[in-house]
Design a protein around this motif. Sequence first.
Motif, mmCIF file in Angstrom:
data_model
loop_
_atom_site.group_PDB
_atom_site.id
_atom_site.type_symbol
_atom_site.label_atom_id
_atom_site.label_comp_id
_atom_site.label_asym_id
_atom_site.label_seq_id
_atom_site.Cartn_x
_atom_site.Cartn_y
_atom_site.Cartn_z
ATOM 1 N N PHE A 1 8.223 11.564 -7.169
ATOM 2 C CA PHE A 1 7.271 11.992 -6.150
ATOM 3 C C PHE A 1 6.237 10.922 -5.827
ATOM 4 O O PHE A 1 6.054 10.535 -4.656
ATOM 5 N N ASP A 2 5.540 10.401 -6.830
ATOM 6 C CA ASP A 2 4.488 9.407 -6.586
ATOM 7 C C ASP A 2 5.047 8.153 -5.931
ATOM 8 O O ASP A 2 4.464 7.630 -4.965
ATOM 9 N N PHE B 1 3.009 11.566 6.427
ATOM 10 C CA PHE B 1 3.392 10.165 6.224
ATOM 11 C C PHE B 1 4.888 9.967 6.478
ATOM 12 O O PHE B 1 5.319 8.882 6.871
ATOM 13 N N GLY B 2 5.688 11.016 6.265
ATOM 14 C CA GLY B 2 7.130 10.895 6.457
ATOM 15 C C GLY B 2 7.518 10.627 7.899
ATOM 16 O O GLY B 2 8.511 9.943 8.172
ATOM 17 N N VAL C 1 -2.641 9.570 -1.610
ATOM 18 C CA VAL C 1 -1.646 8.582 -2.039
ATOM 19 C C VAL C 1 -2.370 7.257 -2.214
ATOM 20 O O VAL C 1 -2.874 6.679 -1.249
ATOM 21 N N LYS C 2 -2.484 6.800 -3.444
ATOM 22 C CA LYS C 2 -3.272 5.600 -3.764
ATOM 23 C C LYS C 2 -4.692 5.744 -3.206
ATOM 24 O O LYS C 2 -5.295 4.781 -2.723
ATOM 25 N N LYS D 1 5.882 4.778 -1.044
ATOM 26 C CA LYS D 1 6.783 4.120 -0.087
ATOM 27 C C LYS D 1 6.446 4.538 1.342
ATOM 28 O O LYS D 1 6.423 3.708 2.258
ATOM 29 N N LEU D 2 6.184 5.820 1.531
ATOM 30 C CA LEU D 2 5.845 6.298 2.864
ATOM 31 C C LEU D 2 4.527 5.683 3.344
ATOM 32 O O LEU D 2 4.412 5.272 4.508
ATOM 33 N N LEU D 3 3.549 5.622 2.461
ATOM 34 C CA LEU D 3 2.256 5.030 2.806
ATOM 35 C C LEU D 3 2.413 3.557 3.182
ATOM 36 O O LEU D 3 1.899 3.095 4.205
#
Length: 347
Positions: free
Chosen positions: A258-259, A332-333, A25-26, A264-266
């Motif tokens: 999804f992305d 991450f969730g 993620v990123k 957002k979670l990150l």
Amino acid sequence: MKSLKAQQHPLSKIAYELEVLDAPVKGVKFEDKLAESDLFPLKPTQIDILQINMGKMCNQVCKHCHVDAGPDRKEIMTKETMNQCLNVIKNGTIKTVDLTGGAPEMNPDFRWFIEEIRKISESIDIIVRCNLTIILANPKYHDLPDFYKKHRLEVVSSLPYFTATKTDSQRGDGVFEKSIKALKMLNDVGYGKEDSELKLNLVYNPSGAFLPAEQSGLENEFKKRLKNGYDIEFNSLFTITNLPISRFLEYLLRSENFDNYMEKLLEAYNPVAAANVMCRNTISVGWDGFLYDCDFNQMLELKVDAPASQHISEWSQKALVEREIILKQHCFGCTAGAGSSCGGATA
């Protein structure tokens, strides 16, 4: 509505699901964030909660179900596997048995299993994760509130919202009305009452690609709306973040969220929540007896990293306490915002 497995959807294949979830993620992997918090590798602190999946059969087919449960799922825990669970409970290290599904009550040996646990210990906490509508699904379930009371079970029930529109859109037409009736039946036998020891807790998870609101404020709102509108009482509200697994992952991909959701979670990563994730004191038991770090890893078929103790019949407290917890991007969730676990916020 059919389960993803019945539809032969690509996401019903674990290898494909893991491939989707494996992307950074990123450019960031979950273990990188844990390392920044001095938590990598992630290890258990103790094991005192045994969360047992009684089977994937359910009377509902909820849109965001990470289990992909439904009436067409035939996976069910056998009495042999339950006896193996009972052998572990007899060791005395388990303080809480958390029964989930599917609808755990649909397992034909559900009541027998609870009675056997109570023979071992009158003091052990037993949680049943009840979807509420099961109580009204068939006359043979109508006495479940009395059964729960007799064996002093803590009832944890999902209620997406205090309105019919939002609840039914996530869980199916008529679910809200049936849930209200079931909650009244639980209240009638003493659950959720201020002067009662019978605990009734509700679970809220968002209906879309966003994080849940702050837990205590949302709990106050739920209590006010349910009391004023339906004269319903309950003890606590648990907020749970939707993890990008199974049907919720399918929704994220289909809606092209999804992305953004993973980002957002990150961005909401909280090291305090990470230190208190449920996998540090819980072992999840699959319907077939295999062991997992958590219910989510179970649905991704990621068995515990303890080769000599991967099945309930091979239980080794020492090996399981000393293992490293398996991590993927869905983790991450559990660490976003105030954190998320089967018992709600963790920070």
